[in-house]
Design a protein around this motif. Structure first.
Motif, PDB file in Angstrom:
ATOM      1  N   ASP A 155       0.750  -1.208   0.006  1.00  0.00           N
ATOM      2  CA  ASP A 155      -0.009   0.199   0.150  1.00  0.00           C
ATOM      3  C   ASP A 155       0.887   1.195   0.219  1.00  0.00           C
ATOM      4  N   SER A 156       2.030   1.149   0.716  1.00  0.00           N
ATOM      5  CA  SER A 156       2.694   2.457   0.631  1.00  0.00           C
ATOM      6  C   SER A 156       3.643   2.944  -0.527  1.00  0.00           C
ATOM      7  N   ASN A 157       3.724   1.819  -1.628  1.00  0.00           N
ATOM      8  CA  ASN A 157       3.934   2.102  -2.909  1.00  0.00           C
ATOM      9  C   ASN A 157       3.744   0.744  -3.795  1.00  0.00           C
ATOM     10  N   PRO A 158       2.617   0.704  -4.587  1.00  0.00           N
ATOM     11  CA  PRO A 158       2.383  -0.373  -5.325  1.00  0.00           C
ATOM     12  C   PRO A 158       3.276  -0.747  -6.250  1.00  0.00           C
ATOM     13  N   ARG A 159       4.637   0.001  -6.626  1.00  0.00           N
ATOM     14  CA  ARG A 159       5.677  -0.421  -7.389  1.00  0.00           C
ATOM     15  C   ARG A 159       6.818  -1.194  -6.533  1.00  0.00           C
ATOM     16  N   THR A 160       6.487  -1.434  -5.387  1.00  0.00           N
ATOM     17  CA  THR A 160       7.522  -2.130  -4.591  1.00  0.00           C
ATOM     18  C   THR A 160       7.353  -3.649  -4.906  1.00  0.00           C
ATOM     19  N   LEU A 161       8.426  -4.183  -5.107  1.00  0.00           N
ATOM     20  CA  LEU A 161       8.610  -5.593  -5.680  1.00  0.00           C
ATOM     21  C   LEU A 161       8.697  -6.672  -4.373  1.00  0.00           C
ATOM     22  N   ILE A 162       7.514  -7.509  -4.427  1.00  0.00           N
ATOM     23  CA  ILE A 162       7.573  -8.291  -3.171  1.00  0.00           C
ATOM     24  C   ILE A 162       7.789  -9.751  -3.648  1.00  0.00           C
ATOM     25  N   PHE A 163       8.786 -10.332  -2.558  1.00  0.00           N
ATOM     26  CA  PHE A 163       9.223 -11.730  -2.464  1.00  0.00           C
ATOM     27  C   PHE A 163       8.516 -12.483  -1.724  1.00  0.00           C
ATOM     28  N   ILE A 164       8.274 -13.804  -1.946  1.00  0.00           N
ATOM     29  CA  ILE A 164       7.374 -14.734  -1.208  1.00  0.00           C
ATOM     30  C   ILE A 164       8.255 -16.146  -1.326  1.00  0.00           C
ATOM     31  N   SER A 165       8.692 -16.696  -0.219  1.00  0.00           N
ATOM     32  CA  SER A 165       9.533 -18.136  -0.293  1.00  0.00           C
ATOM     33  C   SER A 165       8.826 -19.071   0.671  1.00  0.00           C
ATOM     34  N   VAL A 166       8.653 -20.223   0.158  1.00  0.00           N
ATOM     35  CA  VAL A 166       7.965 -21.187   0.985  1.00  0.00           C
ATOM     36  C   VAL A 166       8.901 -22.406   1.241  1.00  0.00           C
ATOM     37  N   TYR A 167       9.159 -22.923   2.376  1.00  0.00           N
ATOM     38  CA  TYR A 167       9.785 -24.336   2.367  1.00  0.00           C
ATOM     39  C   TYR A 167       9.418 -25.037   3.379  1.00  0.00           C
ATOM     40  N   GLY A 168       9.812 -26.475   3.407  1.00  0.00           N
ATOM     41  CA  GLY A 168       9.447 -27.436   4.346  1.00  0.00           C
ATOM     42  C   GLY A 168       9.863 -28.813   4.104  1.00  0.00           C
ATOM     43  N   TYR A 169       9.201 -29.837   4.671  1.00  0.00           N
ATOM     44  CA  TYR A 169       9.401 -31.255   4.455  1.00  0.00           C
ATOM     45  C   TYR A 169       8.051 -31.756   3.993  1.00  0.00           C
ATOM     46  N   SER A 170       8.206 -32.937   3.432  1.00  0.00           N
ATOM     47  CA  SER A 170       6.866 -33.656   3.040  1.00  0.00           C
ATOM     48  C   SER A 170       7.373 -35.059   2.999  1.00  0.00           C
ATOM     49  N   ASN A 171       6.338 -35.918   2.843  1.00  0.00           N
ATOM     50  CA  ASN A 171       6.509 -37.474   2.723  1.00  0.00           C
ATOM     51  C   ASN A 171       6.637 -37.986   1.391  1.00  0.00           C
ATOM     52  N   PHE A 172       6.442 -36.955   0.515  1.00  0.00           N
ATOM     53  CA  PHE A 172       6.501 -37.207  -0.799  1.00  0.00           C
ATOM     54  C   PHE A 172       6.993 -36.148  -1.616  1.00  0.00           C
ATOM     55  N   GLU A 173       7.533 -36.411  -2.862  1.00  0.00           N
ATOM     56  CA  GLU A 173       8.126 -35.476  -3.848  1.00  0.00           C
ATOM     57  C   GLU A 173       6.857 -34.441  -4.147  1.00  0.00           C
TER      58      GLU A 173
END
Length: 197
Positions: A155-173
């Motif tokens: 909201d402060s500046n809609p031109r800001t580039l946002i990065f999202i990263s998710v990581y974790g563990y699972s019992n399958f590929e």
């Protein structure tokens, strides 16, 4: 007298134009939809705790977006001027089936100012409590609390580039992708190019 009449007509015309311009700013219910592609690899047996499943995979996915280019915004009519949070933001893992489980999940976000490659990553947030997992029957998480500072930054500046990263563990590929879905209220301007890229 004619000059005075012309002056009044000019003032009325100017007032009308300024009113019309003010009305081009509108607020619209929209949805931010960001696809996070995931890669997974099998963990070496020596690195996996004996209490976990025989096969354990680590996965990671990254995505970036910017409100100004609107690629990830559904139902936004004009150039984005600002954004307010809606309610019901989710991180969704479509395609989980059978005994598939995502056993741990962490998310982190960051931002870069306009024209800069200097990324400011924030502290990671663990999304799954101990003993909880995502399965074929429960495959989404509520992200309203997590996303508040992200929305404020956008909201402060809609031109800001946002990065999202998710990581974790699972019992399958993991071969599915995660979807970040965020209901938002977008303030947009149908005529102003101020925040377009």
């Amino acid at each position: 007298m004619k000059i005075l009449n012309l002056l009044w007509v000019g003032v009325l015309l100017l007032f009308t134009i300024s009113c019309d311009e003010a009305e081009t700013n509108i607020e619209t219910d929209a949805e931010l939809l960001v696809e996070v592609p995931l890669d997974a690899w099998q963990m070496e047996e020596a690195l996996v705790a004996k209490s976990t499943a025989a096969e354990t995979y680590m996965f990671r996915g990254n995505a970036s977006f910017c409100l100004a280019n609107k690629d990830n915004l559904v139902n936004c009519p004009g150039a984005v001027l600002g954004v307010a949070p809606g309610s019901g933001a989710q991180l969704i893992f479509n395609g989980l089936e059978g005994a598939n489980e995502i056993q741990s999940l962490t998310i982190v976000w960051g931002y870069a100012a306009v024209g800069s490659l200097d990324v400011h990553m924030q502290e990671p947030v663990v999304l799954l409590a101990e003993g909880r997992s995502l399965t074929a029957t429960e495959f989404s998480l509520d992200l309203d609390d997590f996303l508040q500072p992200v929305i404020q930054k956008m909201d402060s500046n809609p031109r800001t580039l946002i990065f999202i990263s998710v990581y974790g563990y699972s019992n399958f590929e993991v071969t599915v992708h995660a979807d970040l879905k965020v209901p938002v209220v977008v303030e947009s301007d149908l005529s102003s190019p101020r925040f377009t890229l």
